[in-house]
Design a protein around this motif. Sequence first.
Motif, PDB file in Angstrom:
ATOM      1  N   GLY A  83     -12.433  40.447 -16.035  1.00  0.00           N
ATOM      2  CA  GLY A  83     -12.544  40.365 -17.128  1.00  0.00           C
ATOM      3  C   GLY A  83     -13.244  41.357 -18.012  1.00  0.00           C
ATOM      4  O   GLY A  83     -13.251  40.429 -19.286  1.00  0.00           O
ATOM      5  N   GLY A 102      -1.753  34.608 -19.109  1.00  0.00           N
ATOM      6  CA  GLY A 102      -2.587  34.678 -19.670  1.00  0.00           C
ATOM      7  C   GLY A 102      -2.923  33.631 -18.545  1.00  0.00           C
ATOM      8  O   GLY A 102      -2.984  32.540 -18.186  1.00  0.00           O
ATOM      9  N   GLN A 103      -4.485  33.335 -18.909  1.00  0.00           N
ATOM     10  CA  GLN A 103      -5.150  32.149 -18.188  1.00  0.00           C
ATOM     11  C   GLN A 103      -5.820  31.303 -19.223  1.00  0.00           C
ATOM     12  O   GLN A 103      -7.162  32.171 -20.105  1.00  0.00           O
ATOM     13  N   ASN A 105      -9.243  29.080 -18.726  1.00  0.00           N
ATOM     14  CA  ASN A 105      -9.909  28.361 -17.990  1.00  0.00           C
ATOM     15  C   ASN A 105     -10.309  28.509 -16.512  1.00  0.00           C
ATOM     16  O   ASN A 105      -9.715  27.608 -15.683  1.00  0.00           O
ATOM     17  N   GLY A 106      -9.385  29.511 -16.443  1.00  0.00           N
ATOM     18  CA  GLY A 106      -9.074  30.353 -14.714  1.00  0.00           C
ATOM     19  C   GLY A 106      -7.593  29.720 -14.579  1.00  0.00           C
ATOM     20  O   GLY A 106      -6.691  29.691 -13.566  1.00  0.00           O
ATOM     21  N   SER A 158     -12.775  29.544 -21.340  1.00  0.00           N
ATOM     22  CA  SER A 158     -12.622  31.204 -21.646  1.00  0.00           C
ATOM     23  C   SER A 158     -11.181  31.004 -21.338  1.00  0.00           C
ATOM     24  O   SER A 158      -9.551  30.421 -21.543  1.00  0.00           O
ATOM     25  N   VAL A 159     -10.563  31.942 -21.996  1.00  0.00           N
ATOM     26  CA  VAL A 159      -9.248  32.412 -22.578  1.00  0.00           C
ATOM     27  C   VAL A 159      -8.705  34.380 -21.852  1.00  0.00           C
ATOM     28  O   VAL A 159      -9.795  34.845 -22.297  1.00  0.00           O
ATOM     29  N   ARG A 160      -8.362  34.372 -20.907  1.00  0.00           N
ATOM     30  CA  ARG A 160      -7.932  35.994 -20.063  1.00  0.00           C
ATOM     31  C   ARG A 160      -6.897  36.158 -20.248  1.00  0.00           C
ATOM     32  O   ARG A 160      -5.469  35.685 -20.067  1.00  0.00           O
ATOM     33  N   ASP A 163      -6.978  41.838 -17.775  1.00  0.00           N
ATOM     34  CA  ASP A 163      -8.134  42.719 -17.335  1.00  0.00           C
ATOM     35  C   ASP A 163      -9.201  42.216 -18.979  1.00  0.00           C
ATOM     36  O   ASP A 163     -10.432  42.317 -18.666  1.00  0.00           O
ATOM     37  N   GLU A 165     -11.357  39.238 -21.499  1.00  0.00           N
ATOM     38  CA  GLU A 165     -11.234  37.691 -20.760  1.00  0.00           C
ATOM     39  C   GLU A 165     -12.047  37.377 -22.356  1.00  0.00           C
ATOM     40  O   GLU A 165     -13.768  38.493 -22.294  1.00  0.00           O
ATOM     41  N   PHE A 167     -14.510  34.052 -24.388  1.00  0.00           N
ATOM     42  CA  PHE A 167     -15.770  33.243 -24.036  1.00  0.00           C
ATOM     43  C   PHE A 167     -15.509  32.389 -25.859  1.00  0.00           C
ATOM     44  O   PHE A 167     -15.396  32.777 -26.719  1.00  0.00           O
ATOM     45  N   LYS A 204     -10.775  44.962 -28.145  1.00  0.00           N
ATOM     46  CA  LYS A 204     -11.863  44.141 -27.913  1.00  0.00           C
ATOM     47  C   LYS A 204     -12.660  44.489 -29.086  1.00  0.00           C
ATOM     48  O   LYS A 204     -13.629  44.990 -28.700  1.00  0.00           O
TER      49      LYS A 204
END
Length: 206
Positions: A83, A102-103, A105-106, A158-160, A163, A165, A167, A204
């Motif tokens: 991340g 994406g993800q 919170n995992g 979290s948002v991912r 790679d 991520e 928060f 980012k």
Amino acid sequence: MLAFSSIAAHAESVALAGMLGSKALLVVDGSAPKSVAAGETHQGVKVISTSGDQAVIEQAGKRVTLRVGEAPVSMGASGGGGGRGTRIVLTAGTGGHFMTPGQINGKAAQFMVDTGATSIAMSGADATRVGINFKNGQPVNMSTANGITQGFRVKLNSVRIGDVEVFDVDAVVTPQAMPFMLLGNSFLTRFQMTRENDQMTLVKRY
């Protein structure tokens, strides 16, 4: 061949959306899922083998195993693992929309970039699936095509994507069904955004 090489060089992330018989449904850089059989190549990503809900893929000598529903793996050279990446590259799909797995919170999520949305938005069903107890959030009135309805404002740990991520991201949950989650400005404003033709790059900022 030159055009193909250019596309292949930009394959940054790959996810397995599902299986169609023995074919893998690949999502490359957020594009629409494409069924690819073992031995075939899509946007520079070659499917080596498939088994059950898994597929082994290869690009530029890098071989990884994908599983249905898991977050996309990074195939590019941008950023590191864990991340800590800083760059997201998305390619417009059908209709010109930027879609990406994406993800949250995992947990696996499917996003559509929406620069007109104040924050990340999702349905109650999606919120429940990724483990968000949204009814403990702050009630808000939301304007929809069917009038005013009550939603909930929540904070995502979290948002991912790939790679990269971030928060503590604001989101809203609506009781209405949605085909995917909207990736709004509570996420996007943390990046410097540039767009060239059908490619969007997010770098980012913090």
